[in-house]
Design an enzyme around this catalytic site. Sequence first.
Site, PDB file in Angstrom:
ATOM      1  N   GLY A  36       2.682  -0.862   4.146  1.00 19.64           N
ATOM      2  CA  GLY A  36       2.675   0.677   3.501  1.00 19.64           C
ATOM      3  C   GLY A  36       4.596   0.651   3.581  1.00 19.64           C
ATOM      4  O   GLY A  36       4.856   0.743   2.700  1.00 19.64           O
ATOM      5  N   GLY A  37       5.318   1.584   4.401  1.00 15.76           N
ATOM      6  CA  GLY A  37       6.600   2.114   4.490  1.00 15.76           C
ATOM      7  C   GLY A  37       7.363   0.820   3.882  1.00 15.76           C
ATOM      8  O   GLY A  37       8.181   1.597   3.124  1.00 15.76           O
ATOM      9  N   SER A  85       3.131  -2.213  10.240  1.00 14.59           N
ATOM     10  CA  SER A  85       4.926  -2.277  10.840  1.00 14.59           C
ATOM     11  C   SER A  85       5.655  -3.620  10.412  1.00 14.59           C
ATOM     12  O   SER A  85       6.214  -4.167  10.671  1.00 14.59           O
ATOM     13  CB  SER A  85       5.255  -1.652  12.106  1.00 14.59           C
ATOM     14  OG  SER A  85       4.694  -0.501  12.219  1.00 14.59           O
ATOM     15  N   GLU A 140      -7.110   4.580   7.880  1.00 15.94           N
ATOM     16  CA  GLU A 140      -6.995   5.841   7.559  1.00 15.94           C
ATOM     17  C   GLU A 140      -8.306   6.552   6.629  1.00 15.94           C
ATOM     18  O   GLU A 140      -8.580   7.434   7.006  1.00 15.94           O
ATOM     19  CB  GLU A 140      -5.483   6.556   6.329  1.00 15.94           C
ATOM     20  CG  GLU A 140      -4.298   5.916   7.593  1.00 15.94           C
ATOM     21  CD  GLU A 140      -3.226   5.775   6.527  1.00 15.94           C
ATOM     22  OE1 GLU A 140      -2.877   5.516   5.287  1.00 15.94           O
ATOM     23  OE2 GLU A 140      -2.362   5.311   7.579  1.00 15.94           O
ATOM     24  N   HIS A 199      -9.597   1.608   4.939  1.00 16.57           N
ATOM     25  CA  HIS A 199      -8.110   1.089   4.992  1.00 16.57           C
ATOM     26  C   HIS A 199      -8.686   2.632   6.609  1.00 16.57           C
ATOM     27  O   HIS A 199      -9.481   3.213   6.491  1.00 16.57           O
ATOM     28  CB  HIS A 199      -7.354   2.115   4.308  1.00 16.57           C
ATOM     29  CG  HIS A 199      -5.832   2.272   5.384  1.00 16.57           C
ATOM     30  ND1 HIS A 199      -5.191   2.566   6.169  1.00 16.57           N
ATOM     31  CD2 HIS A 199      -4.851   1.333   5.033  1.00 16.57           C
ATOM     32  CE1 HIS A 199      -4.581   2.592   6.417  1.00 16.57           C
ATOM     33  NE2 HIS A 199      -3.820   1.619   5.840  1.00 16.57           N
ATOM     34  N   GLY A 249       2.807   1.941  11.251  1.00 17.83           N
ATOM     35  CA  GLY A 249       3.665   3.638  10.204  1.00 17.83           C
ATOM     36  C   GLY A 249       4.106   3.803  11.574  1.00 17.83           C
ATOM     37  O   GLY A 249       4.532   4.889  11.790  1.00 17.83           O
ATOM     38  N   GLU A 259      -5.273  -5.151  10.891  1.00 17.72           N
ATOM     39  CA  GLU A 259      -4.464  -4.161  10.674  1.00 17.72           C
ATOM     40  C   GLU A 259      -4.564  -3.049  11.905  1.00 17.72           C
ATOM     41  O   GLU A 259      -5.401  -2.617  12.102  1.00 17.72           O
ATOM     42  CB  GLU A 259      -4.777  -2.922   9.314  1.00 17.72           C
ATOM     43  CG  GLU A 259      -3.481  -3.277   7.835  1.00 17.72           C
ATOM     44  CD  GLU A 259      -3.611  -2.801   7.543  1.00 17.72           C
ATOM     45  OE1 GLU A 259      -2.650  -3.153   6.432  1.00 17.72           O
ATOM     46  OE2 GLU A 259      -3.880  -1.768   7.183  1.00 17.72           O
ATOM     47  N   ASN A 296       0.903  -1.251   0.343  1.00 15.42           N
ATOM     48  CA  ASN A 296       0.157   0.247   0.135  1.00 15.42           C
ATOM     49  C   ASN A 296       1.158   1.312   0.473  1.00 15.42           C
ATOM     50  O   ASN A 296       1.300   1.629   1.367  1.00 15.42           O
ATOM     51  CB  ASN A 296      -0.988  -0.440   1.279  1.00 15.42           C
ATOM     52  CG  ASN A 296      -1.668   1.006   1.292  1.00 15.42           C
ATOM     53  OD1 ASN A 296      -1.218   2.085   0.857  1.00 15.42           O
ATOM     54  ND2 ASN A 296      -2.527   1.358   2.497  1.00 15.42           N
ATOM     55  N   TRP A 297       1.300   1.718  -1.297  1.00 16.09           N
ATOM     56  CA  TRP A 297       2.200   2.561  -1.488  1.00 16.09           C
ATOM     57  C   TRP A 297       1.249   3.920  -0.609  1.00 16.09           C
ATOM     58  O   TRP A 297       1.942   5.058  -0.764  1.00 16.09           O
ATOM     59  CB  TRP A 297       1.919   3.239  -2.443  1.00 16.09           C
ATOM     60  CG  TRP A 297       3.479   2.551  -3.462  1.00 16.09           C
ATOM     61  CD1 TRP A 297       3.359   0.794  -2.922  1.00 16.09           C
ATOM     62  CD2 TRP A 297       3.614   2.067  -4.791  1.00 16.09           C
ATOM     63  NE1 TRP A 297       4.370   0.011  -3.520  1.00 16.09           N
ATOM     64  CE2 TRP A 297       4.295   0.488  -4.769  1.00 16.09           C
ATOM     65  CE3 TRP A 297       3.437   3.111  -6.051  1.00 16.09           C
ATOM     66  CZ2 TRP A 297       4.860   0.696  -6.209  1.00 16.09           C
ATOM     67  CZ3 TRP A 297       4.001   2.652  -7.035  1.00 16.09           C
ATOM     68  CH2 TRP A 297       4.270   1.363  -7.032  1.00 16.09           C
ATOM     69  N   LYS A 298       0.309   4.340   0.020  1.00 18.85           N
ATOM     70  CA  LYS A 298      -0.753   4.920   0.153  1.00 18.85           C
ATOM     71  C   LYS A 298      -0.054   7.054  -0.421  1.00 18.85           C
ATOM     72  O   LYS A 298      -0.092   6.663  -1.483  1.00 18.85           O
ATOM     73  CB  LYS A 298       0.032   5.526   1.520  1.00 18.85           C
ATOM     74  CG  LYS A 298      -0.093   3.938   2.675  1.00 18.85           C
ATOM     75  CD  LYS A 298      -0.527   4.800   4.254  1.00 18.85           C
ATOM     76  CE  LYS A 298      -0.303   2.730   4.947  1.00 18.85           C
ATOM     77  NZ  LYS A 298      -0.261   2.965   5.989  1.00 18.85           N
TER      78      LYS A 298
HETATM   79  P1  13P Z   1       3.139   0.503   7.660  1.00 16.88           P
HETATM   80  O1  13P Z   1       3.882  -0.805   6.571  1.00 16.88           O
HETATM   81  O2  13P Z   1       3.824   1.680   6.931  1.00 16.88           O
HETATM   82  O3  13P Z   1       2.811   0.193   8.844  1.00 16.88           O
HETATM   83  O4  13P Z   1       1.755   0.659   7.148  1.00 16.88           O
HETATM   84  C1  13P Z   1       0.698  -0.336   7.311  1.00 16.88           C
HETATM   85  C2  13P Z   1      -0.999   0.029   6.657  1.00 16.88           C
HETATM   86  O5  13P Z   1      -1.132   0.942   6.841  1.00 16.88           O
HETATM   87  C3  13P Z   1      -1.003  -0.766   4.888  1.00 16.88           C
HETATM   88  O6  13P Z   1      -1.998  -0.822   4.560  1.00 16.88           O
END
Ligand code: 13P
Length: 263
Positions: A245-246, A224, A111, A109, A186, A180, A8-10
Amino acid sequence: MKKLIAGNWKMNGDSASNAELLAGIVAGLPGLDACDVLVCPPSVYVASAVTALAGQPVVYVASAVTALAGQSVAVGGQDVSVQVKGAYTGEVSADMLRDVGATYAIVGHSERRQYHGETDALVGEKAQAALAHGITPVVCIGETLAQREAGETNAVVKRQLAAVIHAVGHCVSELVLAYEPVWAIGTGQTATPEQAQAVHAVIRAQIAAATEHPERVRILYGGSMNAANATQLLAQPDIDGGLIGGASLKVADFLTIIRAAQG
Ligand code: 13P
């Protein structure tokens, strides 16, 4: 069932960095075909990601031909509209995602729930809209830190999942789910493999009550997940992949996680 490793590149990246990231992933994939791989760029880059992945052999001669023969990278959106078309400014429909070659969409998600007020019911409707238009939804569920500390984790996750099961009816086995925990996203504070597995088992049981084929539903862990902790998390019996994510923005880390999912 193959594990699924999804990035997930956000809201990150640009044309140049995306091209570099995708090229790096494809170049590193040969031999790593024991899991499925998905990338979810921001919506404006979905089409170019599909094109870049489809066009790899021209750029990366030997390795990419091998990669495409044994492994391909799917592309997904990060959200999808409940609407089919019309006056919904800013929205992207499942048909549009499919039209440009995407096959998945992240739905619900945390977010989106937090910053865009998405409710359990809306998330369920989005999952249903995606399925109805040929897009596999990756539905995210998970508790906040306050909810975990109040001992509400299972209740929250079950409530969020119940809304999705209710909305999609007999299509439950076509879902991909992602547990999640919000406190792990994050933050670098990953759920321990045991914490994650405990919730995944609850999710699996709820799925088993709703479909004859609970084993078809991949339950990803997200929060994470990184190159250092992926192996242990992915070794848990009910963790069928990762939503990253990251670490999905770094070629080497993402490939390490894909390697960890080879089983
Ligand atoms: P991180 O891997 O950056 O914690 O993000 C997880 C996430 O929200 C994937 O959708």
